[in-house]
Design a protein around this motif. Structure first.
Motif, short mmCIF file in Angstrom:
data_model
loop_
_atom_site.label_atom_id
_atom_site.label_comp_id
_atom_site.label_asym_id
_atom_site.label_seq_id
_atom_site.Cartn_x
_atom_site.Cartn_y
_atom_site.Cartn_z
N SER A 136 0.84 -1.20 0.00
CA SER A 136 0.00 0.00 0.00
C SER A 136 0.87 1.25 0.00
CB SER A 136 -0.90 0.00 1.24
OG SER A 136 -1.61 1.21 1.36
N VAL A 137 1.95 1.23 0.79
CA VAL A 137 2.88 2.35 0.83
C VAL A 137 3.47 2.61 -0.56
CG1 VAL A 137 5.15 3.10 1.68
CG2 VAL A 137 3.46 2.18 3.28
N LEU A 138 3.86 1.54 -1.25
CA LEU A 138 4.45 1.69 -2.58
C LEU A 138 3.48 2.38 -3.53
CD1 LEU A 138 6.57 1.14 -4.78
CD2 LEU A 138 5.52 -1.14 -5.08
N ALA A 139 2.25 1.88 -3.59
CA ALA A 139 1.27 2.45 -4.52
C ALA A 139 0.92 3.88 -4.15
CB ALA A 139 0.01 1.58 -4.54
N GLU A 140 0.76 4.14 -2.85
CA GLU A 140 0.42 5.49 -2.43
C GLU A 140 1.58 6.45 -2.69
OE1 GLU A 140 -0.76 8.02 1.55
OE2 GLU A 140 -0.55 5.85 1.71
N HIS A 141 2.80 5.96 -2.52
CA HIS A 141 3.99 6.77 -2.79
C HIS A 141 3.99 7.27 -4.24
CE1 HIS A 141 8.35 7.76 -2.57
NE2 HIS A 141 8.31 7.41 -3.84
N ILE A 142 3.73 6.38 -5.17
CA ILE A 142 3.70 6.78 -6.59
C ILE A 142 2.53 7.73 -6.84
CG2 ILE A 142 3.54 5.96 -8.96
CD1 ILE A 142 6.12 5.18 -7.54
N GLY A 143 1.40 7.49 -6.16
CA GLY A 143 0.26 8.38 -6.31
C GLY A 143 0.58 9.80 -5.87
N PHE A 144 1.27 9.94 -4.73
CA PHE A 144 1.65 11.26 -4.26
C PHE A 144 2.61 11.94 -5.23
CE2 PHE A 144 -0.23 10.87 -0.04
CZ PHE A 144 -0.43 12.20 0.30
N SER A 145 3.52 11.17 -5.80
CA SER A 145 4.47 11.74 -6.76
C SER A 145 3.74 12.32 -7.96
CB SER A 145 5.48 10.68 -7.21
OG SER A 145 6.34 10.31 -6.16
N VAL A 146 2.75 11.59 -8.46
CA VAL A 146 1.99 12.08 -9.61
C VAL A 146 1.15 13.29 -9.21
CG1 VAL A 146 0.15 11.50 -11.24
CG2 VAL A 146 1.96 9.84 -10.77
N TRP A 147 0.55 13.25 -8.02
CA TRP A 147 -0.28 14.37 -7.57
C TRP A 147 0.55 15.66 -7.47
CZ3 TRP A 147 -2.48 15.20 -2.01
CH2 TRP A 147 -3.45 16.20 -2.03
N SER A 148 1.79 15.53 -6.99
CA SER A 148 2.64 16.72 -6.81
C SER A 148 3.51 17.01 -8.02
CB SER A 148 3.51 16.54 -5.57
OG SER A 148 4.23 15.34 -5.61
N LEU A 149 3.20 16.38 -9.14
CA LEU A 149 4.01 16.52 -10.35
C LEU A 149 4.17 17.97 -10.79
CD1 LEU A 149 5.44 14.71 -12.47
CD2 LEU A 149 3.30 14.72 -13.76
N VAL B 194 10.41 12.96 -3.31
CA VAL B 194 11.12 12.11 -4.27
C VAL B 194 10.95 12.63 -5.69
CG1 VAL B 194 11.16 9.82 -5.33
CG2 VAL B 194 11.18 10.03 -2.85
N VAL B 195 9.71 12.99 -6.08
CA VAL B 195 9.53 13.51 -7.44
C VAL B 195 10.25 14.85 -7.59
CG1 VAL B 195 7.35 14.77 -7.05
CG2 VAL B 195 7.85 13.82 -9.30
N GLN B 196 10.32 15.62 -6.50
CA GLN B 196 11.06 16.87 -6.56
C GLN B 196 12.57 16.63 -6.67
OE1 GLN B 196 9.50 18.70 -3.01
NE2 GLN B 196 7.74 19.57 -4.07
N LEU B 197 13.05 15.58 -6.01
CA LEU B 197 14.46 15.22 -6.13
C LEU B 197 14.77 14.73 -7.54
CD1 LEU B 197 17.19 14.87 -4.78
CD2 LEU B 197 16.44 12.61 -3.99
#
Length: 452
Positions: A33-46, A170-173
């Protein structure tokens, strides 16, 4: 038992069940769940990253960029409501797969349009679509809430949310690495990194997660959660914690560029630090709430956030970048602590409400799970709207006074209001939230719900 099968019996409060099989299954679902939510947050903050690539050739001013990230914020907030109830309708594992695959749409479209000459309306549309990544949080938290016993919820929900929140820095990095190596003219590289990661998250969810049959859509619980005043009180407090985290995460780099004249590379090199720290300390906030009481930790957090907002306000007035960074880093860390402590409060509040209704044992625990699960989507949605408020406050402040000073005054006053509400409702121990013994179960009297 295969990862795709429905689990028919789930009793996490039964210590024997939890020890023999429940904990192992719950932890496995938590990690993926953490993995999927992590990618979701990255896309949301794209778009907090994409705006750093948008130089003068894009023809979008600072106010227009703030509107782009505000658009992503508001869609991500509103969509959390249906995402909350999708878990019970489709199953936690099934919906995690679906919601992960939906991320391919905004990421793929952003890859197609991210270049000078694209109309501003197109950018707004694609930014809005990234809001589906924000919805993943609500479904993920509702799902994990059902897997863990009350005594473990602070830790589990904090870890689940913190691991997801890390998707922001992470997406910002990744954006920083692209700007630092390929330059600010290649935003598609960032998107090219995430498209295969989305597929990986969906595949892992399909292979390793489970559905809980006892979790069913309950329209009665939804209606009751809407009527419950504690749903809206906690939503208000969550505006102050998560709303701050996501709003600052989206806007920080743009503020550095607009107010302090940082280049895209300079802004990107600083942007990820605060969200990373705020994400890492979120599980700490949950654990502290498990041990010392959610209301106490939340109250102290808001007090410290008011101080940090004062530091940022001072730095904005005297135009000190160093002091500004210190204050803003403090705001990020404190918002992470508050995120963990406020979410810990929710299931405990509704468990105590169940006991005040005369329920005991498993009946009280089932009531607490029903109402907390139903309320989490509403609380998460309203809390995320706080991020919209922050971005709109920055936009208006820059339009009227040319800096973020006006916005920081508003933030400081809001944190003071959150302090007052936390103390008045959850630390004065009024009658309607006072602890109630679980006499039928032979349990010790609970502490006040905010302290559980």
């Amino acid at each position: 038992m295969g990862g795709g099968r429905w689990i028919e019996r789930w009793e996490p409060e039964d210590e024997t069940f939890w020890r023999e099989q429940g904990e192992r299954i719950a932890r496995r679902n938590l990690w993926f769940s953490v993995l999927a939510e992590h990618i979701g947050f990255s896309v949301w903050s794209l778009w907090s990253v994409m705006v750093l690539f948008m130089g003068p050739e894009y023809g979008v001013d600072a106010a227009g960029k703030f509107f782009l990230i505000a658009t992503a914020t508001v869609v991500g907030a509103v969509i959390r409501i249906p995402y909350t109830f999708a878990v019970a309708r489709f199953g936690g594992r099934n919906w995690t797969v679906i919601s992960a695959l939906l991320l391919l749409l905004p990421a793929g479209l952003a890859y197609a349009v991210m270049e000078p000459g694209t109309s501003y309306g197109t950018f707004v549309l694609v930014a809005a679509l990234t809001g589906v990544g924000g919805g993943n949080f609500a479904s993920s938290m509702t799902n994990i809430n059902a897997f863990f016993p009350l005594r473990k919820k602070g830790w589990a929900l904090g870890l689940n949310a913190g691991g997801g929140n890390i998707g922001v820095p992470v997406v910002q990095l990744v954006g920083l690495l692209v700007i630092g190596t390929a330059g600010a003219m290649h935003p598609r590289i960032v998107l090219g990194v995430y498209l295969p990661l989305i597929a990986v998250a969906a595949l892992c969810s399909a292979l390793f997660m489970d559905n809980l049959a006892p979790v069913r859509n309950d329209t009665g619980a939804v209606r009751e959660a809407v009527r419950a005043r504690h749903t809206w009180i906690m939503a208000f407090l969550y505006v102050g914690t998560f709303g701050s985290f996501i709003g600052y995460s989206f806007a920080f780099g743009l503020v550095l560029q607009t107010q302090f004249g940082r280049t895209p590379l300079q802004a990107a090199s600083l942007t990820f630090i605060g969200p990373l720290l705020g994400s890492l300390v979120r599980p700490v906030g949950g654990s502290l709430a498990d041990r010392h009481g959610g209301a106490r930790i939340t109250l102290l957090t808001f007090a410290a956030m008011a101080v940090a907002a004062g530091v940022v306000l001072y730095a904005s007035v005297v135009e000190s970048l160093t002091v500004f960074l210190i204050g803003f880093t403090g705001l990020f860390a404190l918002s992470g602590l508050g995120n963990g402590s406020t979410y810990k409060m929710i299931p405990a509040i509704f468990l105590t409400q169940g006991r005040r209704r005369g329920l005991a044992g498993e009946a009280a625990e089932a009531y607490g799970r029903r109402l907390s699960g139903a309320s989490m989507g509403l609380i998460g949605a309203v809390g995320a709207l706080g991020g919209l408020g922050i971005n709109l406050a920055f936009r208006q402040s820059f339009l009227t006074v040319g800096s973020g000073t006006g916005a920081f005054v508003a933030f400081l006053l809001f944190y003071a209001a959150c302090m007052a509400v936390t103390w008045a409702v959850y630390l004065r121990r009024p009658a309607d939230v006072a602890p109630v013994p679980d006499t039928a179960a032979g349990a010790e009297p609970d502490r006040a719900p905010a302290e559980a």
